[in-house]
Design a protein around this motif. Sequence first.
Motif, PDB file in Angstrom:
ATOM      1  N   ASP A   1       8.546   8.316   1.658  1.00  0.00           N
ATOM      2  CA  ASP A   1       8.645   8.729   3.209  1.00  0.00           C
ATOM      3  C   ASP A   1      10.133   8.700   2.589  1.00  0.00           C
ATOM      4  OD1 ASP A   1      10.559   5.714   2.252  1.00  0.00           O
ATOM      5  OD2 ASP A   1       9.200   5.422   4.729  1.00  0.00           O
ATOM      6  N   GLY A   2      10.976   8.818   1.625  1.00  0.00           N
ATOM      7  CA  GLY A   2      12.244   8.854   1.560  1.00  0.00           C
ATOM      8  C   GLY A   2      13.118   7.834   1.235  1.00  0.00           C
ATOM      9  N   SER A   3      12.889   6.768   1.587  1.00  0.00           N
ATOM     10  CA  SER A   3      13.806   5.798   1.598  1.00  0.00           C
ATOM     11  C   SER A   3      13.983   5.283   0.351  1.00  0.00           C
ATOM     12  CB  SER A   3      13.038   3.698   3.080  1.00  0.00           C
ATOM     13  OG  SER A   3      11.770   3.991   2.447  1.00  0.00           O
ATOM     14  N   GLY A   4      14.351   3.502   0.184  1.00  0.00           N
ATOM     15  CA  GLY A   4      14.386   3.202  -0.937  1.00  0.00           C
ATOM     16  C   GLY A   4      14.367   1.843  -1.277  1.00  0.00           C
ATOM     17  N   LYS A   5      13.804   1.151  -1.556  1.00  0.00           N
ATOM     18  CA  LYS A   5      13.625   0.127  -2.004  1.00  0.00           C
ATOM     19  C   LYS A   5      13.992  -0.495  -3.555  1.00  0.00           C
ATOM     20  CE  LYS A   5      11.392  -0.211   2.065  1.00  0.00           C
ATOM     21  NZ  LYS A   5      11.935   0.098   3.140  1.00  0.00           N
TER      22      LYS A   5
ATOM     23  N   GLY B   1       0.450  -1.290  -0.119  1.00  0.00           N
ATOM     24  CA  GLY B   1       0.100   0.029  -0.341  1.00  0.00           C
ATOM     25  C   GLY B   1       0.399   0.911   0.282  1.00  0.00           C
ATOM     26  N   GLN B   2       2.181   0.717   0.042  1.00  0.00           N
ATOM     27  CA  GLN B   2       2.946   2.800   0.439  1.00  0.00           C
ATOM     28  C   GLN B   2       3.208   2.769  -1.062  1.00  0.00           C
ATOM     29  OE1 GLN B   2       5.932   2.812   2.771  1.00  0.00           O
ATOM     30  NE2 GLN B   2       6.178   0.957   4.547  1.00  0.00           N
ATOM     31  N   LEU B   3       3.171   3.938  -1.517  1.00  0.00           N
ATOM     32  CA  LEU B   3       3.386   4.849  -2.975  1.00  0.00           C
ATOM     33  C   LEU B   3       5.283   5.032  -2.532  1.00  0.00           C
ATOM     34  CD1 LEU B   3       0.311   6.574  -2.949  1.00  0.00           C
ATOM     35  CD2 LEU B   3       0.862   4.478  -3.780  1.00  0.00           C
ATOM     36  N   GLY B   4       5.484   5.263  -4.315  1.00  0.00           N
ATOM     37  CA  GLY B   4       6.794   6.107  -4.466  1.00  0.00           C
ATOM     38  C   GLY B   4       7.102   6.586  -5.635  1.00  0.00           C
ATOM     39  N   THR B   5       7.885   6.460  -5.915  1.00  0.00           N
ATOM     40  CA  THR B   5       8.450   6.539  -7.839  1.00  0.00           C
ATOM     41  C   THR B   5       9.680   5.833  -8.267  1.00  0.00           C
ATOM     42  OG1 THR B   5       7.875   9.046  -7.509  1.00  0.00           O
ATOM     43  CG2 THR B   5       8.697   9.004  -9.292  1.00  0.00           C
ATOM     44  N   VAL B   6       9.667   5.203  -9.302  1.00  0.00           N
ATOM     45  CA  VAL B   6      10.150   4.672 -10.217  1.00  0.00           C
ATOM     46  C   VAL B   6      11.353   5.191 -10.613  1.00  0.00           C
ATOM     47  CG1 VAL B   6      10.852   3.148 -11.875  1.00  0.00           C
ATOM     48  CG2 VAL B   6       8.604   2.898 -10.968  1.00  0.00           C
TER      49      VAL B   6
END
Length: 131
Positions: free
Chosen positions: A105-109, A84-89
């Motif tokens: 949240d600024g973290s990287g995955k 459910g968390q959002l991010g940018t590729v």
Amino acid sequence: RPELNGQRGELVEWVESEERWRVRMDDGSGKLLKQSSMKVVTPEGGLGILPTRAMSDSRVAEPSIAQSCRVRIAGLTAQPHLNGQLGTVMEWDDAEARWRVRMDDGSGKMLRPTNLELVDELPTVAPTPSA
């Protein structure tokens, strides 16, 4: 066929018997194209990664994930709290066969394509206090 160079279309499905992608062209026509003959273009005009046959499961239900796309994490079992968390590729990592994603949240995955869903939402920005 050089007359197809530069034209745009949308992946529909992988046709195993032909070893080609069925593509619906922007002009409405349909084509069967080799994977090596295509490039993914992001909405911003950048280049992305075309799904592999293994990723395709014989058809593409949603547009391809590419650099700069907004995504939501889905289907993780080892770390379900991330779903459910959002991010940018940010970019594709060939060695890991995963997308690098900058989370809101600024973290990287590093995430498999199967654990990402495209979203239309823009990143949320905290309001700045007025002086």
